[in-house]
Enzyme design. Structure first.
Site, mmCIF file in Angstrom:
data_model
loop_
_atom_site.group_PDB
_atom_site.id
_atom_site.type_symbol
_atom_site.label_atom_id
_atom_site.label_comp_id
_atom_site.label_asym_id
_atom_site.label_seq_id
_atom_site.Cartn_x
_atom_site.Cartn_y
_atom_site.Cartn_z
ATOM 1 N N SER A 148 0.868 -1.180 0.000
ATOM 2 C CA SER A 148 0.000 0.000 0.000
ATOM 3 C C SER A 148 0.902 1.226 0.000
ATOM 4 C CB SER A 148 -0.867 -0.009 1.273
ATOM 5 O OG SER A 148 -1.423 1.255 1.550
ATOM 6 N N TYR A 161 -1.508 -1.500 10.700
ATOM 7 C CA TYR A 161 -1.684 -1.865 9.295
ATOM 8 C C TYR A 161 -0.499 -1.375 8.470
ATOM 9 C CZ TYR A 161 -3.630 -1.762 4.558
ATOM 10 O OH TYR A 161 -3.829 -1.931 3.210
#
Length: 256
Positions: A148, A161
């Site tokens: 990401s 995360y």
């Protein structure tokens, strides 16, 4: 003299899509099938996999599915073996399974931290390990992992995360060095905001955060699963034969 028929870019290749039940994984499976790959779908939930398999096989594509949890070594070995049993080989893999996480770092519970690490980091490592087991015998293969833009920079509100996504980039770069001499390419995607259930989760967890990122994106829009899928298909194809260890943002220019 009639011209030779142009083959789809993934014709003859068998590809494993891990985390294929919804969102980016399902969209990528559709792209890979359309590009000629035989596709094995994997996720924990059977029903959406069965539905997607029916959709794609009805359209004439070669697709199968099996279930498994990426955080369990036995499950990962089993679904990699199932792919080889079904298609005879494993040419490519998209390691997309992940779980979201939100909250300031001092508010994350130990249980939540362990679980997100088990799925996003350990799960990616287990997938790489088992995929390489097969690809090394073949002398070729291509792996695409999912990170990401949160793996390339920090921000407040989803530290656990983001830590996992930084780790996936580290795993990918190391794997590119470890397995390149065996003929295996390993790359990683770093999408920006992409329309999916996970993005909806972030919209609720961090009010205004998603919209702020989209507003700061040069293309002024969130990405789509199909756009991420097309990038994955390119990296898995022979057109990307000299790309390995690449961290490729699919972010509409956000990191530019």
């Amino acid at each position: 003299m009639p011209s030779a028929k142009i083959q789809p870019p993934l014709a003859g290749k068998a590809v494993l899509v891990v985390g294929a039940s919804t969102g980016i994984g399902a969209a990528t499976a559709r792209v890979l099938a359309a590009d000629g790959a035989a596709v094995m779908l994997v996720a924990r939930s059977k029903a959406p996999l069965a539905e997607l398999t029916e959709e794609l096989t009805s359209a004439g594509h070669e697709v199968a599915y099996t279930t498994g949890d990426v955080s369990l070594a036995a499950d990962v070995a089993a679904f990699v073996d199932a792919t080889v049993a079904r298609f005879g080989r494993l040419d490519g893999a998209f390691n997309n399974a992940a779980m979201p996480g939100s909250g300031r770092l001092d508010a994350v519970t130990e249980e939540d931290f362990d679980r997100i690490m088990a799925v996003n980091v350990k799960g990616t490592w287990l997938c790489i390990r088992e995929e390489v087991r097969v690809m090394a015998e073949q002398g070729s293969g291509s792996i695409v992992n999912m990170s990401s833009i949160g793996g390339l920079r920090g921000s407040s509100g989803s530290g656990a995360y983001q830590a996992t996504k930084h780790a996936v980039i580290g795993l990918t770069r190391t794997a590119a060095h470890d397995f390149g001499p065996l003929g295996i390419r390993v790359n990683v995607l770093a999408p920006g905001p992409t329309e999916s259930a996970m993005l909806d989760h972030l919209r609720q967890a961090i009010p205004g955060g998603v919209e702020a990122r989209i507003a700061a994106t040069p293309l002024r829009k969130a990405g789509t699963g199909t756009e991420v899928g097309a990038t994955t298909a390119f990296l898995l194809s022979d057109r990307a034969s000299h790309l390995s260890g690449v961290v490729l943002p699919v972010d509409g220019g956000f990191l530019a």
